[in-house]
Write an enzyme that holds these catalytic residues in place. Sequence first.
Site, short mmCIF file in Angstrom:
data_model
loop_
_atom_site.label_atom_id
_atom_site.label_comp_id
_atom_site.label_asym_id
_atom_site.label_seq_id
_atom_site.Cartn_x
_atom_site.Cartn_y
_atom_site.Cartn_z
N LYS A 137 0.87 -1.18 0.00
CA LYS A 137 0.00 0.00 0.00
C LYS A 137 0.91 1.23 0.00
O LYS A 137 1.47 1.60 1.03
CB LYS A 137 -0.88 -0.03 1.25
CG LYS A 137 -2.23 0.62 1.11
CD LYS A 137 -2.20 2.10 0.89
CE LYS A 137 -1.90 2.88 2.14
NZ LYS A 137 -1.60 4.31 1.87
N GLU B 275 9.01 1.22 11.60
CA GLU B 275 10.09 2.20 11.60
C GLU B 275 9.45 3.58 11.63
O GLU B 275 8.73 3.94 10.71
CB GLU B 275 10.84 2.02 10.27
CG GLU B 275 12.21 2.56 10.28
CD GLU B 275 12.96 2.02 11.45
OE1 GLU B 275 13.27 0.83 11.45
OE2 GLU B 275 13.24 2.80 12.38
N CYS C 60 12.75 11.08 8.42
CA CYS C 60 12.57 10.58 9.78
C CYS C 60 13.84 10.82 10.59
O CYS C 60 13.81 10.85 11.81
CB CYS C 60 12.16 9.11 9.78
SG CYS C 60 13.18 8.11 8.73
N GLU D 288 7.99 15.57 17.65
CA GLU D 288 8.49 15.64 16.27
C GLU D 288 7.61 16.57 15.43
O GLU D 288 6.40 16.44 15.40
CB GLU D 288 8.46 14.24 15.65
CG GLU D 288 9.10 14.22 14.28
CD GLU D 288 8.91 12.90 13.54
OE1 GLU D 288 7.93 12.20 13.80
OE2 GLU D 288 9.76 12.60 12.68
P1 ADP Z 1 3.38 10.37 7.29
O1 ADP Z 1 3.20 11.25 8.46
O2 ADP Z 1 4.78 10.16 6.87
O3 ADP Z 1 2.45 10.64 6.16
P2 ADP Z 1 1.69 8.17 8.12
O4 ADP Z 1 2.01 7.28 9.26
O5 ADP Z 1 0.50 9.03 8.23
O6 ADP Z 1 3.04 8.95 7.88
O7 ADP Z 1 1.56 7.32 6.77
C1 ADP Z 1 2.46 6.33 6.39
C2 ADP Z 1 1.71 5.23 5.66
O8 ADP Z 1 0.78 4.61 6.56
C3 ADP Z 1 0.86 5.72 4.49
O9 ADP Z 1 0.92 4.75 3.46
C4 ADP Z 1 -0.53 5.79 5.08
O10 ADP Z 1 -1.59 5.69 4.15
C5 ADP Z 1 -0.52 4.60 6.00
N1 ADP Z 1 -1.49 4.66 7.11
C6 ADP Z 1 -2.05 5.76 7.68
N2 ADP Z 1 -2.89 5.40 8.69
C7 ADP Z 1 -2.85 4.04 8.76
C8 ADP Z 1 -3.47 3.07 9.61
N3 ADP Z 1 -4.30 3.41 10.59
N4 ADP Z 1 -3.16 1.76 9.41
C9 ADP Z 1 -2.29 1.39 8.45
N5 ADP Z 1 -1.70 2.26 7.60
C10 ADP Z 1 -1.95 3.57 7.75
#
Ligand code: ADP
Length: 504
Positions: free
Chosen positions: A172, A247, A281, A387
Amino acid sequence: MTYQHYIDGEWVDGHGTETFESENPATGETLGEFHRGTEADVREATAAADEAFEEWRELSHIDRAEYLWDIYHELKERHEELGEVVTKECGKEISEGKADVTEAWHMVEWAAGDARHPKGDVVPSEIPSKDAYMRRKPRGVVGCITPWNFPVAIPFWHMAVSLVEGNTVVWKPAEQTPWCGQIIAEMFEESGIPDGVFNMVQGYGDAGAAVVDDDRVDTVLFTGSAEVGHEIASEVASDPGKLAACEMGGKNGIVVTEEADLDVAVHSAVMSSFKTTGQRCVSSERLVVHEDVYDEFKERFVEVAEKVAVGDPLDEDTFMGPAIEAEHVEKIREYNDLAREEATNVLVDRTELGDEEIPDGHEDGHWVGPFVYEVDYDPDLRSIKEEVFGPHVALIEYSGDIERAVEIHNDTPYGLAGAVISEDYRQINYYRDHAEVGLAYGNLPCIGAEVQLPFGGVKKSGNGYPSAREVIEAVTERTAWTLNNSKDIEMAQGLSADIKTEDD
Ligand code: ADP
């Protein structure tokens, strides 16, 4: 045209009715439209991956790696073009866009090359007639959930080793960078990898959550925010057969001691704080500087931060591109406001860039410049604990020895990356041994990991399974395999192997 998901070797619209757009963060221009994946799409993808696993695991490591060598060559041949795609879709300046693609082929090279390397250990047994080995088996279906900031490299961190080791994959990509996702999926299709071995579902966090939740997924690999990573780690922890390697981010710091070469210190701090507009990060948001060199360091750091070139990321003279999206600029602004309250002094405030700083045609981009402030160290200050993920950096003056500097450095819930700048090897070694981070540097920026090293954090930054090369721990199971070469059964620890019956 609306781009599709890639499931079981087919391009499909999926079950959902919604679509979403990829936006160039430097211009606001739409780059493409994509189907938004649903839980039902993820279910189909995991079913395909599960089905494909039995045949895929039967191939040798070397045969599986062949598909990845095709992708390695394509990444290299399309370096310029893909570097531009990365820059257009996530706003990193062009050298970073290209480095993202380079890092991806390095990871593929490492994983595919590793297919020909010896694996496992031959272990001595107490019993001379026994041979003991440590072997690895693939875990099965690996769910990969990746962020936008390394939209080509991180997917290959997750997928290259997983596939060579014999797992199948459901990926994804981040919702901000689906175009990169599309191109990578096209590469897998062209490689001729068997149907179902690689699957991609485009979409948002709900599609990611469906990957985590699916019973057929054996390992979840996640790179992204701490908030989501902790949610995933705790959900997976309640499922005994499943494993998550997460991570997450950091509140990374650099210690500049009284023995520092200030040219190295300023250069390292600028790179660490402002590259990728502070959205790595491993970006540094805290600079812990000894009182003897504080004033000079401050003056020199501020001078550069005032002038750092923010602008069109496709222009080679740009140092900092835009932030990824409007909501993220809002978050950075809120933290800058918080820092204004907590700081003793704001040194650089380029939160709102002047019209003349924004290149023509880029008025709709998500612009934000460096923000630098000084604080009197206080463990209760939120601005030096949380952060921001932006070009937001605190200067913290310390007095005393390296022990004190490292104490301040470690006073954060995170522990991803950090650096020490010093010409004194004792200080450097003290930092190396006591800094609570997974990635530590001496006389360097705290950014710039290489794929042949482990990449992982401690505390709130990770759950112990490193990514890059050592993702192998998360995508394989070890078997301790012992073979008896004798007709007699003899046990270790002096355990009797005699079977005694009532007749004895
Ligand atoms: P960033 O702040 O770098 O955008 P996120 O943690 O929001 O980081 O997103 C990183 C990835 O995790 C993206 O592919 C996002 O769609 C996915 N994501 C966001 N929320 C969830 C969730 N509840 N469960 C699994 N994947 C998620």
